[in-house]
Design a protein around this motif. Structure first.
Motif, PDB file in Angstrom:
ATOM      1  N   ARG A 183       0.870  -1.182   0.000  1.00 50.90           N
ATOM      2  CA  ARG A 183       0.000   0.000   0.000  1.00 50.90           C
ATOM      3  C   ARG A 183       0.900   1.222   0.000  1.00 50.90           C
ATOM      4  N   ARG A 184       0.845   1.954  -1.092  1.00 51.52           N
ATOM      5  CA  ARG A 184       1.687   3.141  -1.224  1.00 51.52           C
ATOM      6  C   ARG A 184       0.936   4.380  -0.763  1.00 51.52           C
ATOM      7  N   ARG A 228       3.541   0.592   2.867  1.00 52.90           N
ATOM      8  CA  ARG A 228       3.402  -0.556   3.772  1.00 52.90           C
ATOM      9  C   ARG A 228       3.564  -1.816   2.931  1.00 52.90           C
TER      10      ARG A 228
END
Length: 114
Positions: free
Chosen positions: A61-62, A68
């Motif tokens: 997850r950018r 993350r």
């Protein structure tokens, strides 16, 4: 979230004791999940190093500046093994200015009890 090995070790000791109290057989390998947060510009390098170490990338997850990375590998969940994989992960994220959020996984039964 900390990348301090002593703090990670203390958390592992407490978690393994709690898991054993719930019936876990920590020496039994099982999939363990991990999470790191790294600067966005380093996410590809971190993923590559984790894959080279035998981990599977499960999700990324950018955010605007940080990413993350969720990943997993089959390992035992005893203190010695957890300290070893934690050190391995901290080496990777430390080179890239990231932090390790720790590990989790399901409880495993001892096959000898069957």
């Amino acid at each position: 979230m900390t990348s301090d090995m002593a703090a990670q070790h203390d958390a592992t000791v407490a978690m393994v004791a709690q898991r054993v109290a719930m019936g876990d057989a920590p020496h039994v390998p099982r999939p363990l999940d991990h999470l790191v947060v790294v600067p966005r510009r380093h996410v590809e390098a971190v993923q590559a190093e984790l894959v080279a170490a035998g981990f599977r990338i499960d999700g990324v997850r950018r955010g605007l500046r940080r990413a993350r990375v969720e990943f997993s590998r089959i390992d035992a969940a005893d203190v010695e093994t957890a300290d070893a994989f934690t050190r391995e992960i901290l080496d990777v994220v430390g080179r890239h200015g990231g932090e390790y959020d720790g590990w989790a996984g399901y409880l495993a039964a001892d096959p000898a009890d069957d």
